[in-house]
Scaffold this motif. Structure first.
Motif, PDB file in Angstrom:
ATOM      1  N   VAL A 155      57.258  35.588  49.423  1.00  0.00           N
ATOM      2  CA  VAL A 155      56.161  36.236  50.152  1.00  0.00           C
ATOM      3  C   VAL A 155      55.185  35.210  50.721  1.00  0.00           C
ATOM      4  O   VAL A 155      54.652  35.400  51.828  1.00  0.00           O
ATOM      5  CB  VAL A 155      55.466  37.283  49.263  1.00  0.00           C
ATOM      6  N   CYS A 159      54.123  35.054  54.766  1.00  0.00           N
ATOM      7  CA  CYS A 159      52.743  34.961  55.245  1.00  0.00           C
ATOM      8  C   CYS A 159      52.559  33.747  56.141  1.00  0.00           C
ATOM      9  O   CYS A 159      51.993  33.837  57.233  1.00  0.00           O
ATOM     10  CB  CYS A 159      51.791  34.900  54.067  1.00  0.00           C
ATOM     11  N   TYR A 170      54.505  40.268  60.078  1.00  0.00           N
ATOM     12  CA  TYR A 170      54.826  39.424  58.929  1.00  0.00           C
ATOM     13  C   TYR A 170      53.644  39.379  57.960  1.00  0.00           C
ATOM     14  O   TYR A 170      53.821  39.431  56.735  1.00  0.00           O
ATOM     15  CB  TYR A 170      55.156  37.994  59.370  1.00  0.00           C
ATOM     16  N   SER A 174      53.479  40.707  54.045  1.00  0.00           N
ATOM     17  CA  SER A 174      53.056  39.919  52.882  1.00  0.00           C
ATOM     18  C   SER A 174      52.021  40.680  52.062  1.00  0.00           C
ATOM     19  O   SER A 174      52.078  40.697  50.827  1.00  0.00           O
ATOM     20  CB  SER A 174      52.518  38.550  53.322  1.00  0.00           C
ATOM     21  N   TYR A 224      47.863  31.733  48.440  1.00  0.00           N
ATOM     22  CA  TYR A 224      47.934  32.793  49.452  1.00  0.00           C
ATOM     23  C   TYR A 224      46.578  32.975  50.128  1.00  0.00           C
ATOM     24  O   TYR A 224      46.480  33.054  51.364  1.00  0.00           O
ATOM     25  CB  TYR A 224      48.370  34.084  48.766  1.00  0.00           C
TER      26      TYR A 224
END
Length: 357
Positions: A155, A159, A170, A174, A224
């Motif tokens: 994931v 991203c 996309y 994510s 992230y």
């Protein structure tokens, strides 16, 4: 080592160089491999190597050491020339680092591969009920299964490519995967994450609160959030899950600063790669303002515990071998221990984060 102090920068850099040296030269042979693709040697293309590559890239970005960048380029050039394995959740992991190198070097061959693999992840990779990324790995389809490992292994790359290619679909994917995995993997009693969930029967396998699986969320989320500016409600929910998890981790941390491989089972062995990833994620989250300052002591206690597991040659000890989905808790207790790329790399990430404190 019980004191909660950070290494001096001179001490840290010396240890970092030794840890990197061992990461680059880990070889199989110390134990019989049980995974279809070898996961000890850095010569293979799998998720442990992907985690190692990303830690090296972040270290390069921190220090601008060109020899680290060249090692990464050489690694990818050699691997691509030899031919890549089939696409699945775990073999996606090295692509995250390749996406950064593609942007930095301007190499179209790198970017072409990244586009191809990202499109597969979003459009073709098998899905579970409700559109979760099915945890397909080398040699195993795992039909209907969600694993907490997926967020880190695939994931983050989805991203990253959404940002590079300016593909909102996309980025949306994510976010959805983070939310869906939390929905099905969160243990509402503790705020920790179960290792996996299957829609084929609707249960959490052995109900294992596995340390390294939990640490993929802790470490992965802070990376992230560095990549993407999330809508405020989603960011709030992901961070609240992080704080619930960290609160329970503080309660379960062993006296020496480590965590047990089954977080709620003090009779299971303590495990270094998870402890390093927790230390990295917690310290970085406190520094970035994602977690309250009170958790800094938890992170530093873990930091010092991991440092005590690094031998004079830079080998990180107390790391469990690759861990599939256990059907019993005893299977987790029985996973063998040996030096692994992710043990070296999560320790590297932790040591580099320590330079900020």
């Amino acid at each position: 080592m019980n004191e909660t102090r950070v290494l001096t920068k001179t001490e840290a850099h010396a240890i970092i160089e030794r840890v990197i040296g061992q990461l680059k030269h880990l070889k199989g042979g110390a134990m019989e491999e049980t995974c279809p693709i070898g996961i000890i040697s850095m010569e293979n293309w799998e998720w442990p190597q992907g985690v190692g590559l990303f830690s090296l890239y972040l270290y390069y970005r921190k220090t601008n050491k060109q020899e680290v960048k060249q090692y990464l380029i050489d690694w990818f050039d050699r691997s691509i020339a030899e031919g890549l394995p089939s696409k699945n959740v775990n073999t996606m992991c090295p692509m995250l680092t390749l996406s950064f190198l593609a942007e930095e070097t301007g190499r179209e061959d790198y970017m072409t591969l990244c586009r191809e693999w990202a499109e597969y992840a979003v459009m073709e990779m098998p899905r579970t009920v409700e559109g979760g990324i099915q945890h397909v790995v080398s040699g195993q389809l795992n039909e209907g299964e969600l694993w907490d490992d997926t967020l880190y292994m695939t994931v983050l790359f989805v991203c990253r490519m959404g940002l590079l290619l300016e593909k909102e679909s996309y980025l949306d994917e994510s976010m959805y995967q983070f939310l869906l995995h939390l929905k099905y993997l969160t243990d509402r009693r503790t705020g920790l994450l179960f290792h996996g969930w299957t829609f084929n029967g609707n249960y959490h396998f052995a109900e294992a609160l596995w340390a390294r699986g939990n640490s993929w969320y802790t470490a992965g989320l802070v990376d992230y959030l560095e990549m993407i500016e999330l809508p405020k409600p989603i960011k709030r929910l992901l961070l609240s899950a992080l704080e619930q998890q960290t609160s329970k981790l503080a309660e379960l941390q062993a006296a020496d600063g480590m965590w047990h491989t089954l977080l709620d089972d003090p009779k299971s062995y303590t495990e270094t790669s998870a402890t390093a990833a927790f230390a990295y994620g917690i310290l970085k989250a406190v520094r970035k303002g994602y977690l309250p300052e009170i958790y800094s002591e938890v992170g530093m206690k873990a930091y010092n515990a991991v440092v005590s597991k690094i031998d004079p040659d830079g080998v990180v000890h107390g790391v469990s071998y690759g861990t599939g989905m256990g059907r019993t808790l005893q299977e987790y207790r029985d996973i063998p221990i040996c030096p692994m790329p992710y043990g070296q790399s999560m320790t590297l990430l932790m040591l580099v984060e320590g330079l900020e404190h």
